[in-house]
Design a protein around this motif. Structure first.
Motif, PDB file in Angstrom:
ATOM      1  N   GLU A 274       0.854  -1.200   0.041  1.00  0.00           N
ATOM      2  CA  GLU A 274      -0.087   0.023  -0.190  1.00  0.00           C
ATOM      3  C   GLU A 274       0.913   1.408   0.006  1.00  0.00           C
ATOM      4  O   GLU A 274       0.637   2.222  -0.753  1.00  0.00           O
ATOM      5  N   THR A 278       1.204   4.014  -3.130  1.00  0.00           N
ATOM      6  CA  THR A 278       0.929   5.395  -2.841  1.00  0.00           C
ATOM      7  C   THR A 278       2.212   6.274  -3.239  1.00  0.00           C
ATOM      8  O   THR A 278       2.296   7.379  -3.773  1.00  0.00           O
ATOM      9  N   ASN A 281       2.408   6.987  -6.780  1.00  0.00           N
ATOM     10  CA  ASN A 281       1.445   7.757  -7.332  1.00  0.00           C
ATOM     11  C   ASN A 281       0.520   7.169  -8.174  1.00  0.00           C
ATOM     12  O   ASN A 281       0.031   7.865  -9.171  1.00  0.00           O
ATOM     13  N   SER A 283      -3.018   6.382  -9.521  1.00  0.00           N
ATOM     14  CA  SER A 283      -4.074   7.185  -9.032  1.00  0.00           C
ATOM     15  C   SER A 283      -5.180   6.905 -10.223  1.00  0.00           C
ATOM     16  O   SER A 283      -4.705   6.471 -11.349  1.00  0.00           O
ATOM     17  N   PRO A 284      -6.306   7.298 -10.104  1.00  0.00           N
ATOM     18  CA  PRO A 284      -6.981   7.801  -8.804  1.00  0.00           C
ATOM     19  C   PRO A 284      -7.257   6.756  -7.793  1.00  0.00           C
ATOM     20  O   PRO A 284      -6.752   5.654  -7.790  1.00  0.00           O
ATOM     21  N   THR A 285      -7.661   7.263  -6.562  1.00  0.00           N
ATOM     22  CA  THR A 285      -7.668   6.349  -5.463  1.00  0.00           C
ATOM     23  C   THR A 285      -8.455   4.958  -5.766  1.00  0.00           C
ATOM     24  O   THR A 285      -8.186   4.009  -5.127  1.00  0.00           O
ATOM     25  N   THR A 286      -9.388   5.199  -6.633  1.00  0.00           N
ATOM     26  CA  THR A 286     -10.238   3.829  -6.898  1.00  0.00           C
ATOM     27  C   THR A 286      -9.538   2.703  -7.651  1.00  0.00           C
ATOM     28  O   THR A 286      -9.526   1.807  -7.471  1.00  0.00           O
ATOM     29  N   LYS A 287      -8.552   3.310  -8.509  1.00  0.00           N
ATOM     30  CA  LYS A 287      -7.624   2.247  -9.157  1.00  0.00           C
ATOM     31  C   LYS A 287      -6.689   1.806  -8.155  1.00  0.00           C
ATOM     32  O   LYS A 287      -6.348   0.409  -8.259  1.00  0.00           O
ATOM     33  N   ARG A 288      -6.146   2.507  -7.111  1.00  0.00           N
ATOM     34  CA  ARG A 288      -5.083   2.070  -6.250  1.00  0.00           C
ATOM     35  C   ARG A 288      -5.938   1.108  -5.338  1.00  0.00           C
ATOM     36  O   ARG A 288      -5.256  -0.198  -5.196  1.00  0.00           O
ATOM     37  N   ASP A 289      -7.088   1.351  -5.109  1.00  0.00           N
ATOM     38  CA  ASP A 289      -7.672   0.625  -4.176  1.00  0.00           C
ATOM     39  C   ASP A 289      -8.202  -0.738  -4.844  1.00  0.00           C
ATOM     40  O   ASP A 289      -8.080  -2.009  -4.265  1.00  0.00           O
TER      41      ASP A 289
END
Length: 672
Positions: A274, A278, A281, A283-289
């Motif tokens: 995680e 981060t 970088n 992104s967006p957060t939805t892709k990272r999640d």
């Protein structure tokens, strides 16, 4: 004695560093301690930390090795015969490493008009690289050591230069490329560095495809013990590799994997993943999640998190140790177009017999991904789209090729950040591709997880502006009931999604360009209405060894209707220099480089080839777009060939007559 708060905080943070006797020059003035200049101390500490993270132990301003210490007693930079004290010095294997550092990068080196390092007293005293070279030469002359790596370091953690120079008993300095860390000089890597960078040899330790597959086979056996599915195996591998990236930032260490029941090894690795997503970088957060969710197996699988009663270690620790030693460094510290995760994935799938091939997943070998870049004449200004990116093999090869063509830092950054586009439908494959791009230094921000065929061509064309398309589409997924999944249909969708005049190159089954069904013939006809076929290259039938597909490469210009008079090239490249080796797979037989160069020379019309290799001809949509369809033997037989053929015929005739079958040769012309 009273110590200032600032001094005490530095001491607490770097207690081991202060064990060096001359690290900080302290003198008493009343009851106060005068420390070295703040910036110089910070540079020393930063260099010390770099050495520590690379697992290198050097001594500060002196040596406990008798002959080195004796040599330093006469190593004054002013050549007075008095002592000299480099910042750090020590021995790794049979190499002496000596480091001089300066606070400011402006004091990194001083050269004459011919670009030679100056060796006058002022230059040696004031510049890092000049000073390091001085000590190296002195040590060669006054010790039994005959290989010295002198390293000039200047600046700080944010802005710096680290330049190595190799000196042997010839006393001729060989300047080497700047590095970012000292990892190449530790005990595990220094021989490889010496052979590759100094001697310019191919290091025996470089990971070959066979070695990587051997590692993958061994790791598969380890993963099997954890009861992981074939989809989970590459996810565990890629997740651990991401976590290992956090070692550089002191956010993760294999020593942390203790099998703790409160915070499991899996949770520690998951947290490191995680953090690295981060840091990268993503992104967006939805892709990272979405990506992070794929790695939950590492955190939640009890079997790989439980301690083994005998060893006291978890399977996750064993996996991490294996990956760190076998593949992690190869990915981080070699500039290669190898798709390591793709090779691992392919090896894991070979034990399945269903998952990968049922999904039509056929991973592309490295020599083909690199050939794509050469055939398409890839430029550093291109924008590349792979709409079926799998583990990211084409994107890695494209990035490697584009970066190698430019030294412009801003363009290199643009290549990584803006010019590599990938689409992948399968969630876990998308995660592997993203990991691959992070490990290679970015490009992951333009990877997308959706169905390429369901996306509007005009939308993709408008939003991505891609000038090059590369694709290995899913194989054997199309049917009369689902014609959109024919490989040639994928090809048409790619062509329609690219900018006008873009180049497209695909590797597809030969049956796709013969048009075996009515639908496929119709698609071929439609492609020529809107796009130009440049040529088709028939490949080695073993290119996808073990899959049973006879592939070819088709190359197009998008958005330009095919001119009726255009001559396309049809090439037979079945003899590509690769053969199948038992227990290994496809390997270079020693001629692959030569065969590839010949292909490129013919493709770019630098030489003219015989028709048995290349046929140039106009085409019709109904034709089978393959060399075998257009080829005819236009070679006139030699007199020797004629004599041999006649001799064979007469021998055969005589043999038949002596066996009572002379009637086969009776003249029956008069009976007609």
């Amino acid at each position: 004695m009273r110590v200032s708060h600032r001094s005490y905080s530095v001491y607490v943070k770097y207690p081991a560093f202060y064990a060096f006797p001359c690290l900080l020059v302290c003198i008493f003035v009343g009851k106060k301690i005068l420390l070295m200049a703040k910036k110089e101390a910070q540079t020393d500490i930063w260099v010390y930390d770099l050495l520590k993270s690379a697992h290198i132990t050097l001594e500060y301003q002196g040596s406990t090795i008798a002959e080195i210490e004796k040599a330093l007693k006469t190593a004054s930079k002013a050549d007075t015969g008095k002592s000299g004290k480099p910042e750090f010095i020590g021995v790794v294997k049979d190499f002496v490493i000596v480091i001089e550092n300066k606070v400011d990068t402006a004091m990194h080196e001083c050269r004459d008009k011919q670009n030679n390092l100056l060796e006058d007293t002022a230059s040696k005293q004031d510049y890092a690289l000049n000073g390091a070279l001085h000590y190296a030469k002195h040590l060669i002359k006054h010790t039994s050591y005959k290989k010295v790596i002198a390293i000039g370091v200047s600046g700080d953690e944010k802005r710096h230069r680290i330049t190595p120079i190799f000196i042997d008993d010839s006393l001729y300095p060989k300047e080497l490329a700047d590095v970012e860390t000292f990892v190449s000089f530790n005990e595990a890597n220094i021989d490889r560095y010496y052979h590759r960078e100094v001697l310019q040899e191919a290091s025996e330790e470089e990971k070959t495809t066979a070695e990587i597959l051997k590692d993958a086979e061994e790791l598969h056996e380890m993963l099997w013990k954890g009861g992981l599915t074939n989809q989970e195996k590459p996810l565990v591998v890629s997740g651990i590799l991401l976590a290992l990236r956090e070692e550089s930032f002191k956010g993760f260490s294999i020593d942390d994997l203790t099998g703790d029941s409160i915070k499991s090894d899996g949770k520690k690795i998951y947290d490191a993943i995680e953090a690295n997503l981060t840091r990268a970088n993503v992104s967006p957060t939805t892709k990272r999640d979405k990506i992070l969710a794929q790695f939950s197996v590492i955190r939640d699988n009890r079997k790989i998190n439980d301690k083994d009663p005998k060893s006291g270690r978890t399977l996750l620790r064993e996996y991490t140790k294996f990956l760190r030693e076998s593949i992690h460094r190869s990915i981080l510290y070699t500039q290669s177009a190898d798709d390591y995760l793709g090779l691992f994935y392919g090896e894991f799938m070979s034990y399945s017999g269903k998952d990968g091939q049922n999904l039509g997943i056929v991973l592309t070998p490295k020599h083909i991904t690199e050939l794509f870049c050469d055939l398409i004449d890839l430029k550093p200004t291109d924008r590349v789209l792979d709409p079926c990116c799998g583990t990211g093999g084409f994107l890695i090869a494209a990035m490697h090729s584009m970066l190698a063509q430019t030294e412009d830092a801003s363009l290199q950054r643009s290549i990584r950040k803006e010019q590599l586009m990938g689409i992948e439908l399968q969630d876990y494959m998308f995660t592997i591709a993203t990991t691959n791009m992070i490990l290679r230094g970015d490009g992951k921000s333009n990877l997308h997880n959706f169905d390429f065929l369901a996306e509007s061509e005009s939308k993709l064309q408008k939003e991505m502006h891609c000038t090059v398309g590369m694709m290995n589409p899913p194989y054997s997924q199309g049917s009369k009931d689902d014609p959109d999944k024919y490989e040639i249909a994928f090809t048409e969708h790619l062509l329609d999604s690219l900018s006008e005049d873009a180049r497209a190159i695909v590797i597809i089954p030969q049956s796709s360009v013969t048009g075996k069904t009515t639908t496929e013939k119709s698609i071929k006809r439609n492609i020529l209405k809107h796009h130009t076929l440049e040529g088709v290259i028939t490949l080695n039938n073993n290119t996808f060894y073990g899959v049973g597909t006879n592939p070819c490469i088709a190359i197009f210009t998008a958005g330009v209707p095919h001119p009726k008079e255009k001559k396309c090239k049809f090439i037979n490249f079945e003899d590509d220099g690769f053969i199948v080796a038992k227990h290994v797979g496809l390997v270079d037989n020693g001629t692959a480089k030569d065969r590839k160069q010949h292909l490129l020379d013919v493709w770019y019309e630098k030489i003219e080839a015989e028709s048995k290799f290349c046929v140039g001809t106009t085409i019709d949509p109904e034709d089978e777009w393959l060399h075998s369809f257009y080829y005819f033997n236009d070679e006139i037989p030699s007199e020797e060939d004629f004599r041999k053929t006649m001799a064979d015929y007469l021998t055969f005739q005589f043999n038949m007559i002596t066996h009572g079958r002379g009637y086969l040769f009776e003249n029956t012309a008069g009976d007609e």
